[in-house]
Write a protein that holds these residues in place. Sequence first.
Motif, PDB file in Angstrom:
ATOM      1  N   THR A  28       0.856  -1.186   0.000  1.00 18.63           N
ATOM      2  CA  THR A  28       0.000   0.000   0.000  1.00 18.63           C
ATOM      3  C   THR A  28       0.891   1.235   0.000  1.00 18.63           C
ATOM      4  O   THR A  28       1.481   1.604   1.013  1.00 18.63           O
ATOM      5  N   SER A  30       0.571   4.433  -0.018  1.00 20.35           N
ATOM      6  CA  SER A  30       0.344   5.585   0.849  1.00 20.35           C
ATOM      7  C   SER A  30       0.826   5.379   2.276  1.00 20.35           C
ATOM      8  O   SER A  30       0.875   6.338   3.058  1.00 20.35           O
ATOM      9  N   LEU A  31       1.195   4.172   2.638  1.00 17.91           N
ATOM     10  CA  LEU A  31       1.643   3.885   3.999  1.00 17.91           C
ATOM     11  C   LEU A  31       3.152   4.038   4.177  1.00 17.91           C
ATOM     12  O   LEU A  31       3.669   3.784   5.271  1.00 17.91           O
ATOM     13  N   TYR A  32       3.852   4.446   3.117  1.00 15.17           N
ATOM     14  CA  TYR A  32       5.305   4.481   3.176  1.00 15.17           C
ATOM     15  C   TYR A  32       5.856   5.813   2.700  1.00 15.17           C
ATOM     16  O   TYR A  32       5.332   6.438   1.774  1.00 15.17           O
ATOM     17  N   ALA A  33       6.913   6.241   3.374  1.00 15.12           N
ATOM     18  CA  ALA A  33       7.660   7.400   2.912  1.00 15.12           C
ATOM     19  C   ALA A  33       8.523   7.004   1.718  1.00 15.12           C
ATOM     20  O   ALA A  33       8.923   5.846   1.592  1.00 15.12           O
ATOM     21  N   SER A  52       7.135  12.495   3.051  1.00 17.62           N
ATOM     22  CA  SER A  52       6.459  11.673   4.045  1.00 17.62           C
ATOM     23  C   SER A  52       5.294  10.915   3.425  1.00 17.62           C
ATOM     24  O   SER A  52       4.848  11.196   2.323  1.00 17.62           O
ATOM     25  N   LYS A  53       4.794   9.962   4.203  1.00 15.63           N
ATOM     26  CA  LYS A  53       3.705   9.122   3.706  1.00 15.63           C
ATOM     27  C   LYS A  53       2.349   9.794   3.843  1.00 15.63           C
ATOM     28  O   LYS A  53       1.416   9.455   3.124  1.00 15.63           O
ATOM     29  N   SER A  54       2.235  10.773   4.746  1.00 15.15           N
ATOM     30  CA  SER A  54       0.905  11.268   5.062  1.00 15.15           C
ATOM     31  C   SER A  54       0.691  12.746   4.727  1.00 15.15           C
ATOM     32  O   SER A  54      -0.118  13.079   3.859  1.00 15.15           O
ATOM     33  N   ASP A  55       1.443  13.634   5.379  1.00 16.95           N
ATOM     34  CA  ASP A  55       1.134  15.054   5.241  1.00 16.95           C
ATOM     35  C   ASP A  55       1.905  15.740   4.121  1.00 16.95           C
ATOM     36  O   ASP A  55       1.780  16.964   3.955  1.00 16.95           O
ATOM     37  N   ASN A  74      -0.461   9.456  -4.641  1.00 15.31           N
ATOM     38  CA  ASN A  74      -0.809   8.172  -4.034  1.00 15.31           C
ATOM     39  C   ASN A  74      -1.799   7.381  -4.888  1.00 15.31           C
ATOM     40  O   ASN A  74      -1.763   6.146  -4.903  1.00 15.31           O
ATOM     41  N   THR A 101       9.114   5.423   7.422  1.00 11.67           N
ATOM     42  CA  THR A 101       9.014   6.829   7.821  1.00 11.67           C
ATOM     43  C   THR A 101      10.010   7.681   7.042  1.00 11.67           C
ATOM     44  O   THR A 101      10.979   7.164   6.467  1.00 11.67           O
TER      45      THR A 101
END
Length: 122
Positions: A28, A30-33, A52-55, A74, A101
């Motif tokens: 997946t 989107s779960l990884y930097a 980063s994976k999120s922001d 993503n 991360t």
Amino acid sequence: QVQLVESGGGLVQAGGSLRLSCAASGRTFSLYAMGWFRQAPGKEREFVAAISKSDGSTYSADSVKGRFTISRANAKNTVYLQMNSLKPEDTAVYYCAEAPTIVVVTTTPNYWGQGTQVTVSS
């Protein structure tokens, strides 16, 4: 199995631009930097940029700040490296990398792509 496949490298004149892409599969996205590294002939591999994976936070090496931009899509499982104002010293094989991360991806990524050659002529 994680696969990272880079594309977009080539030959460009100094001052020109290239955009590298790295397509990821196997997990997946989107779960990884994600990060980009490069290795010039006779030199060690060095960190270029990470996201980063999120922001969407990014971090870049001083040598490319203001010229290179990392981004990710993503929905397309793809990370990009937009390279502007290229210099001959940017000539290298460019690799994308993945880690859980952004801190880890800048130092010890878990997975690497096969690399794409970027050559900048003077």
